[in-house]
Design an enzyme around this catalytic site. Structure first.
Site, PDB file in Angstrom:
ATOM      1  N   CYS A  64       0.925  -1.159   0.011  1.00 49.31           N
ATOM      2  CA  CYS A  64       0.138  -0.186  -0.116  1.00 49.31           C
ATOM      3  C   CYS A  64       1.010   1.101  -0.140  1.00 49.31           C
ATOM      4  O   CYS A  64       1.314   1.574   0.869  1.00 49.31           O
ATOM      5  CB  CYS A  64      -0.983   0.048   1.278  1.00 49.31           C
ATOM      6  N   CYS A 118      -0.613   4.178   2.157  1.00 48.13           N
ATOM      7  CA  CYS A 118      -0.217   3.859   3.501  1.00 48.13           C
ATOM      8  C   CYS A 118       1.569   4.174   3.831  1.00 48.13           C
ATOM      9  O   CYS A 118       1.694   4.882   5.027  1.00 48.13           O
ATOM     10  CB  CYS A 118      -0.324   2.303   3.901  1.00 48.13           C
ATOM     11  N   ASP A 119       2.168   3.663   3.246  1.00 47.69           N
ATOM     12  CA  ASP A 119       3.752   3.574   3.465  1.00 47.69           C
ATOM     13  C   ASP A 119       4.601   4.433   2.618  1.00 47.69           C
ATOM     14  O   ASP A 119       5.619   4.554   3.023  1.00 47.69           O
ATOM     15  CB  ASP A 119       4.090   2.041   3.517  1.00 47.69           C
TER      16      ASP A 119
END
Ligand code: NDP
Length: 313
Positions: free
Chosen positions: A134, A137-138
Protein backbone atom coordinates in the site's frame (compact mmCIF):
# COMPACT_ATOMS: atom_id res chain seq x y z
CA UNK A 1 -30.19 -21.71 18.31
CA UNK A 2 -28.62 -18.35 19.11
CA UNK A 3 -30.52 -15.57 17.35
CA UNK A 4 -29.37 -11.97 16.67
CA UNK A 5 -30.86 -8.98 14.95
CA UNK A 6 -27.51 -8.04 13.41
CA UNK A 7 -24.46 -10.19 12.77
CA UNK A 8 -21.31 -8.52 11.42
CA UNK A 9 -18.74 -10.69 9.67
CA UNK A 10 -15.25 -9.17 9.74
CA UNK A 11 -13.28 -6.90 12.04
CA UNK A 12 -11.59 -4.23 9.95
CA UNK A 13 -12.56 -0.55 10.08
CA UNK A 14 -15.81 -1.34 8.24
CA UNK A 15 -16.88 -4.09 10.65
CA UNK A 16 -16.03 -2.21 13.83
CA UNK A 17 -17.68 0.97 12.61
CA UNK A 18 -20.80 -1.04 11.78
CA UNK A 19 -20.52 -2.46 15.31
CA UNK A 20 -20.34 1.01 16.86
CA UNK A 21 -23.41 2.24 14.97
CA UNK A 22 -25.49 -0.93 15.39
CA UNK A 23 -24.79 -1.16 19.12
CA UNK A 24 -25.61 2.52 19.64
CA UNK A 25 -28.91 1.79 17.88
CA UNK A 26 -29.57 -0.88 20.54
CA UNK A 27 -29.40 -3.73 18.06
CA UNK A 28 -27.09 -5.84 20.22
CA UNK A 29 -24.83 -6.83 17.31
CA UNK A 30 -22.54 -9.83 17.29
CA UNK A 31 -19.29 -9.34 15.38
CA UNK A 32 -17.15 -12.24 14.19
CA UNK A 33 -13.50 -11.22 14.10
CA UNK A 34 -12.51 -13.69 11.41
CA UNK A 35 -9.15 -15.03 10.42
CA UNK A 36 -7.22 -11.77 10.86
CA UNK A 37 -8.63 -9.81 13.81
CA UNK A 38 -8.40 -6.12 13.00
CA UNK A 39 -7.98 -6.78 9.28
CA UNK A 40 -5.31 -5.53 6.91
CA UNK A 41 -4.37 -2.54 9.07
CA UNK A 42 -2.88 -4.80 11.69
CA UNK A 43 -0.19 -5.56 9.10
CA UNK A 44 0.78 -1.97 8.47
CA UNK A 45 2.97 0.10 10.73
CA UNK A 46 2.00 3.72 11.13
CA UNK A 47 -1.27 5.15 9.82
CA UNK A 48 -0.98 8.84 9.07
CA UNK A 49 -3.97 9.42 6.83
CA UNK A 50 -6.87 8.49 9.11
CA UNK A 51 -8.51 11.74 10.24
CA UNK A 52 -8.27 12.47 13.93
CA UNK A 53 -4.70 11.30 14.52
CA UNK A 54 -2.49 14.33 13.79
CA UNK A 55 0.61 12.49 14.99
CA UNK A 56 -0.34 9.21 13.27
CA UNK A 57 -1.12 5.93 14.97
CA UNK A 58 0.11 2.36 14.72
CA UNK A 59 -2.28 0.14 12.72
CA UNK A 60 -2.79 -2.50 15.44
CA UNK A 61 -3.37 0.23 18.05
CA UNK A 62 -6.03 1.93 15.95
CA UNK A 63 -7.86 -1.36 15.43
CA UNK A 64 -7.69 -2.07 19.17
CA UNK A 65 -9.28 1.33 19.81
CA UNK A 66 -12.00 0.71 17.24
CA UNK A 67 -12.76 -2.66 18.84
CA UNK A 68 -12.98 -1.10 22.32
CA UNK A 69 -15.23 1.65 20.99
CA UNK A 70 -17.62 -0.94 19.51
CA UNK A 71 -17.58 -3.00 22.72
CA UNK A 72 -18.24 0.06 24.87
CA UNK A 73 -21.72 0.32 23.39
CA UNK A 74 -22.47 -3.38 23.67
CA UNK A 75 -21.19 -4.92 20.45
CA UNK A 76 -20.14 -8.48 21.22
CA UNK A 77 -16.86 -9.35 19.51
CA UNK A 78 -16.35 -13.08 19.06
CA UNK A 79 -12.92 -14.43 18.07
CA UNK A 80 -14.30 -16.92 15.57
CA UNK A 81 -14.42 -17.38 11.83
CA UNK A 82 -17.71 -17.77 9.95
CA UNK A 83 -17.20 -20.65 7.56
CA UNK A 84 -20.65 -21.11 6.05
CA UNK A 85 -23.76 -19.01 5.40
CA UNK A 86 -27.26 -19.73 4.19
CA UNK A 87 -28.98 -16.61 2.88
CA UNK A 88 -31.79 -18.52 1.13
CA UNK A 89 -34.35 -17.66 3.81
CA UNK A 90 -34.80 -15.34 6.80
CA UNK A 91 -33.68 -15.53 9.48
CA UNK A 92 -30.34 -16.25 7.83
CA UNK A 93 -28.18 -19.07 9.17
CA UNK A 94 -24.45 -18.71 9.78
CA UNK A 95 -22.05 -21.36 10.96
CA UNK A 96 -18.71 -20.79 12.66
CA UNK A 97 -15.59 -22.91 12.27
CA UNK A 98 -16.66 -25.12 15.21
CA UNK A 99 -20.02 -25.89 13.61
CA UNK A 100 -22.01 -23.60 15.95
CA UNK A 101 -25.00 -22.11 14.15
CA UNK A 102 -26.42 -18.62 14.62
CA UNK A 103 -29.56 -17.13 13.18
CA UNK A 104 -29.53 -13.50 12.04
CA UNK A 105 -32.28 -11.15 10.90
CA UNK A 106 -29.68 -9.07 9.08
CA UNK A 107 -26.04 -9.59 8.16
CA UNK A 108 -23.30 -7.08 7.45
CA UNK A 109 -20.48 -8.52 5.39
CA UNK A 110 -17.19 -6.72 6.03
CA UNK A 111 -14.67 -9.45 5.33
CA UNK A 112 -12.19 -7.18 3.53
CA UNK A 113 -9.72 -8.07 0.85
CA UNK A 114 -6.18 -9.32 0.84
CA UNK A 115 -3.36 -7.92 -1.24
CA UNK A 116 -1.80 -10.47 -3.50
CA UNK A 117 1.87 -11.22 -3.03
CA UNK A 118 4.34 -12.86 -5.42
CA UNK A 119 4.86 -15.73 -3.00
CA UNK A 120 8.58 -15.12 -2.40
CA UNK A 121 10.02 -16.10 0.97
CA UNK A 122 11.76 -12.68 1.02
CA UNK A 123 8.39 -10.86 1.03
CA UNK A 124 7.70 -12.45 4.38
CA UNK A 125 11.24 -11.93 5.61
CA UNK A 126 11.12 -8.16 4.95
CA UNK A 127 7.43 -7.63 5.73
CA UNK A 128 7.23 -4.18 7.34
CA UNK A 129 10.97 -3.75 6.69
CA UNK A 130 10.68 -2.42 3.18
CA UNK A 131 7.91 -4.61 1.75
CA UNK A 132 4.45 -3.09 1.48
CA UNK A 133 1.26 -3.55 -0.51
CA UNK A 134 0.00 0.00 0.00
CA UNK A 135 1.83 3.06 -1.29
CA UNK A 136 -0.75 5.45 0.14
CA UNK A 137 -0.14 3.92 3.58
CA UNK A 138 3.63 3.54 3.56
CA UNK A 139 5.00 5.69 0.73
CA UNK A 140 5.77 8.60 3.02
CA UNK A 141 8.48 6.56 4.77
CA UNK A 142 10.42 6.42 1.50
CA UNK A 143 10.66 10.12 0.79
CA UNK A 144 13.69 10.92 -1.41
CA UNK A 145 14.53 7.22 -1.58
CA UNK A 146 14.43 4.57 -4.29
CA UNK A 147 11.50 2.18 -4.54
CA UNK A 148 10.06 -0.44 -6.87
CA UNK A 149 6.43 -1.20 -7.66
CA UNK A 150 5.47 -4.58 -9.12
CA UNK A 151 2.48 -4.80 -11.45
CA UNK A 152 1.21 -3.44 -14.73
CA UNK A 153 -2.40 -2.52 -13.96
CA UNK A 154 -4.08 0.71 -12.91
CA UNK A 155 -3.21 0.15 -9.26
CA UNK A 156 0.48 -0.28 -10.04
CA UNK A 157 0.46 2.89 -12.15
CA UNK A 158 -1.41 4.80 -9.49
CA UNK A 159 0.99 3.63 -6.79
CA UNK A 160 4.00 4.44 -8.99
CA UNK A 161 2.66 7.94 -9.66
CA UNK A 162 1.96 8.54 -5.98
CA UNK A 163 5.46 7.36 -5.06
CA UNK A 164 7.03 9.40 -7.87
CA UNK A 165 5.80 12.50 -6.06
CA UNK A 166 7.69 11.48 -2.93
CA UNK A 167 10.64 9.39 -3.96
CA UNK A 168 13.83 10.06 -5.82
CA UNK A 169 13.34 7.09 -8.15
CA UNK A 170 10.56 4.60 -8.88
CA UNK A 171 11.04 1.37 -10.83
CA UNK A 172 7.83 -0.09 -12.23
CA UNK A 173 8.44 -3.81 -12.72
CA UNK A 174 6.12 -5.37 -15.30
CA UNK A 175 6.18 -9.04 -16.18
CA UNK A 176 4.88 -8.57 -19.73
CA UNK A 177 6.10 -6.27 -22.48
CA UNK A 178 3.15 -3.93 -22.03
CA UNK A 179 1.12 -2.25 -19.28
CA UNK A 180 -2.39 -3.55 -18.80
CA UNK A 181 -3.41 -0.20 -17.27
CA UNK A 182 -5.78 2.28 -18.94
CA UNK A 183 -4.34 4.63 -21.55
CA UNK A 184 -4.61 7.68 -19.34
CA UNK A 185 -2.57 5.99 -16.60
CA UNK A 186 0.02 4.74 -19.07
CA UNK A 187 0.40 8.27 -20.38
CA UNK A 188 0.81 9.76 -16.93
CA UNK A 189 3.42 7.19 -15.97
CA UNK A 190 5.27 7.79 -19.24
CA UNK A 191 5.46 11.51 -18.48
CA UNK A 192 7.15 11.09 -15.10
CA UNK A 193 10.88 11.43 -15.43
CA UNK A 194 11.68 9.59 -12.21
CA UNK A 195 9.71 6.45 -13.15
CA UNK A 196 11.60 3.77 -15.08
CA UNK A 197 9.55 0.89 -16.43
CA UNK A 198 11.28 -2.48 -16.50
CA UNK A 199 9.27 -4.59 -18.97
CA UNK A 200 9.55 -8.38 -19.24
CA UNK A 201 10.93 -8.53 -15.73
CA UNK A 202 10.23 -10.77 -12.76
CA UNK A 203 11.44 -10.24 -9.22
CA UNK A 204 13.00 -13.42 -7.86
CA UNK A 205 14.32 -12.18 -4.54
CA UNK A 206 15.11 -9.28 -2.23
CA UNK A 207 18.26 -8.62 -0.26
CA UNK A 208 19.43 -6.37 2.52
CA UNK A 209 20.76 -6.36 6.05
CA UNK A 210 17.53 -6.46 8.09
CA UNK A 211 15.77 -4.07 5.73
CA UNK A 212 15.28 -4.12 1.97
CA UNK A 213 18.31 -2.78 0.12
CA UNK A 214 17.66 -4.22 -3.31
CA UNK A 215 15.80 -6.65 -5.57
CA UNK A 216 17.02 -9.48 -7.73
CA UNK A 217 15.44 -9.48 -11.15
CA UNK A 218 15.33 -11.79 -14.16
CA UNK A 219 14.39 -10.33 -17.50
CA UNK A 220 13.09 -12.17 -20.57
CA UNK A 221 13.02 -15.38 -18.60
CA UNK A 222 13.32 -18.57 -20.66
CA UNK A 223 14.52 -16.77 -23.81
CA UNK A 224 18.04 -16.60 -25.28
CA UNK A 225 18.26 -13.01 -23.97
CA UNK A 226 17.50 -14.00 -20.37
CA UNK A 227 19.37 -11.69 -18.03
CA UNK A 228 19.86 -11.56 -14.26
CA UNK A 229 20.51 -8.25 -12.53
CA UNK A 230 19.83 -6.32 -9.32
CA UNK A 231 18.43 -2.89 -8.54
CA UNK A 232 19.16 -0.90 -5.40
CA UNK A 233 15.92 0.03 -3.65
CA UNK A 234 14.73 0.89 -0.13
CA UNK A 235 11.06 0.03 -0.62
CA UNK A 236 9.32 -2.78 -2.50
CA UNK A 237 5.62 -2.30 -3.24
CA UNK A 238 3.27 -5.00 -4.48
CA UNK A 239 0.44 -3.86 -6.75
CA UNK A 240 -0.55 -7.07 -8.47
CA UNK A 241 -4.16 -6.96 -7.38
CA UNK A 242 -6.33 -7.73 -4.37
CA UNK A 243 -8.52 -10.67 -3.64
CA UNK A 244 -11.77 -9.95 -1.81
CA UNK A 245 -12.41 -12.39 1.01
CA UNK A 246 -15.79 -13.51 -0.26
CA UNK A 247 -15.38 -17.19 -1.12
CA UNK A 248 -17.97 -18.31 1.45
CA UNK A 249 -20.62 -16.06 -0.13
CA UNK A 250 -20.27 -17.47 -3.64
CA UNK A 251 -23.68 -18.73 -4.77
CA UNK A 252 -25.40 -16.90 -1.88
CA UNK A 253 -25.18 -13.29 -3.06
CA UNK A 254 -24.18 -11.54 -6.27
CA UNK A 255 -20.44 -11.07 -6.69
CA UNK A 256 -18.70 -9.43 -9.62
CA UNK A 257 -16.18 -11.23 -11.83
CA UNK A 258 -13.33 -10.50 -9.45
CA UNK A 259 -15.35 -11.69 -6.46
CA UNK A 260 -16.29 -8.29 -4.99
CA UNK A 261 -19.77 -8.11 -3.44
CA UNK A 262 -22.13 -6.21 -5.69
CA UNK A 263 -24.03 -3.47 -3.88
CA UNK A 264 -27.10 -1.72 -5.20
CA UNK A 265 -26.56 1.87 -6.30
CA UNK A 266 -25.22 4.20 -3.67
CA UNK A 267 -26.20 1.91 -0.77
CA UNK A 268 -24.77 -1.09 1.04
CA UNK A 269 -27.68 -3.35 0.06
CA UNK A 270 -26.78 -6.59 -1.72
CA UNK A 271 -29.22 -8.46 -3.95
CA UNK A 272 -30.41 -10.37 -0.85
CA UNK A 273 -32.71 -8.25 1.28
CA UNK A 274 -31.27 -8.00 4.77
CA UNK A 275 -27.68 -8.68 3.72
CA UNK A 276 -25.40 -5.65 3.49
CA UNK A 277 -21.78 -5.21 2.46
CA UNK A 278 -19.19 -2.70 3.64
CA UNK A 279 -15.50 -2.04 3.21
CA UNK A 280 -12.96 -3.56 0.86
CA UNK A 281 -14.97 -6.73 0.15
CA UNK A 282 -17.27 -4.50 -1.91
CA UNK A 283 -14.77 -1.83 -2.99
CA UNK A 284 -12.17 -2.51 -5.68
CA UNK A 285 -11.57 1.20 -6.11
CA UNK A 286 -10.77 3.19 -2.95
CA UNK A 287 -9.68 0.58 -0.39
CA UNK A 288 -8.87 3.07 2.36
CA UNK A 289 -9.47 2.64 6.08
CA UNK A 290 -11.51 5.82 6.23
CA UNK A 291 -13.68 4.90 3.23
CA UNK A 292 -14.21 1.42 4.70
CA UNK A 293 -15.25 2.95 8.02
CA UNK A 294 -17.70 5.18 6.14
CA UNK A 295 -19.39 2.24 4.44
CA UNK A 296 -19.50 0.38 7.78
CA UNK A 297 -21.54 3.26 9.17
CA UNK A 298 -23.82 3.20 6.14
CA UNK A 299 -24.30 -0.59 6.37
CA UNK A 300 -25.38 -0.31 10.01
CA UNK A 301 -27.84 2.46 9.11
CA UNK A 302 -29.16 0.40 6.19
CA UNK A 303 -29.57 -2.63 8.48
CA UNK A 304 -31.33 -0.53 11.11
CA UNK A 305 -33.78 0.79 8.52
CA UNK A 306 -34.34 -2.69 7.13
CA UNK A 307 -35.15 -4.05 10.61
CA UNK A 308 -37.44 -1.11 11.27
CA UNK A 309 -39.35 -1.75 8.05
CA UNK A 310 -39.57 -5.54 8.43
CA UNK A 311 -39.90 -5.91 12.20
CA UNK A 312 -40.70 -2.46 13.52
CA UNK A 313 -37.55 -2.47 15.71
P1 NDP B 1 -5.21 -5.80 -12.30
O1 NDP B 1 -5.65 -7.20 -12.19
O2 NDP B 1 -5.81 -4.92 -13.33
O3 NDP B 1 -3.62 -5.80 -12.62
C1 NDP B 1 -2.76 -6.61 -11.93
C2 NDP B 1 -1.37 -6.45 -12.53
O4 NDP B 1 -0.47 -7.23 -11.76
C3 NDP B 1 -1.26 -6.92 -13.98
O5 NDP B 1 -0.39 -6.10 -14.70
C4 NDP B 1 -0.67 -8.31 -13.82
O6 NDP B 1 0.13 -8.71 -14.88
C5 NDP B 1 0.22 -8.12 -12.62
N1 NDP B 1 0.46 -9.36 -11.93
C6 NDP B 1 -0.45 -10.23 -11.42
N2 NDP B 1 0.16 -11.27 -10.84
C7 NDP B 1 1.49 -11.05 -11.00
C8 NDP B 1 2.65 -11.77 -10.63
N3 NDP B 1 2.57 -12.92 -9.97
N4 NDP B 1 3.85 -11.26 -10.96
C9 NDP B 1 3.96 -10.09 -11.62
N5 NDP B 1 2.90 -9.35 -12.00
C10 NDP B 1 1.69 -9.84 -11.69
O7 NDP B 1 -5.31 -5.21 -10.83
P2 NDP B 1 -5.36 -3.69 -10.34
O8 NDP B 1 -5.30 -3.78 -8.85
O9 NDP B 1 -4.35 -2.89 -11.00
O10 NDP B 1 -6.79 -3.17 -10.76
C11 NDP B 1 -7.99 -3.82 -10.33
C12 NDP B 1 -9.20 -3.10 -10.92
O11 NDP B 1 -9.34 -1.81 -10.32
C13 NDP B 1 -9.02 -2.84 -12.42
O12 NDP B 1 -10.26 -2.99 -13.03
C14 NDP B 1 -8.55 -1.42 -12.48
O13 NDP B 1 -8.87 -0.80 -13.72
C15 NDP B 1 -9.31 -0.79 -11.31
N6 NDP B 1 -8.58 0.38 -10.80
C16 NDP B 1 -8.91 1.62 -11.30
C17 NDP B 1 -8.23 2.73 -10.89
C18 NDP B 1 -8.58 4.04 -11.47
O14 NDP B 1 -9.47 4.09 -12.29
N7 NDP B 1 -7.94 5.10 -11.08
C19 NDP B 1 -7.15 2.67 -9.89
C20 NDP B 1 -6.88 1.34 -9.43
C21 NDP B 1 -7.57 0.25 -9.90
P3 NDP B 1 -0.49 -9.18 -16.29
O15 NDP B 1 -0.92 -7.93 -16.99
O16 NDP B 1 0.69 -9.83 -16.92
O17 NDP B 1 -1.60 -10.13 -15.98
Amino acid sequence: MEHRKVVIIGSGPAGYTAGIYASRANLNPLLFEGMQPGGQLTQTTEIENFPGYPEGIQGPEMMEQLRKQAERFGCEVRPKVISKVDFSQRPFTLEDEDGNQIQADSVIISTGASAKYLGLADEEKYNGMGVSACATCDGFFYRKKKVAVVGGGDTACEEALYLAGLCEKVYLIVRKDYLRASDVMKKRVGMKENITILFNCNVVGLYGDGVVEGARIVSKVGTPEEDHFTIDIDGFFLAIGHKPNTDIFRGQIDLDEAGYVKVIGNTTHTNVEGVFAAGDCADPRYRQAVSAAGTGCRAALDAERFLMETQGV
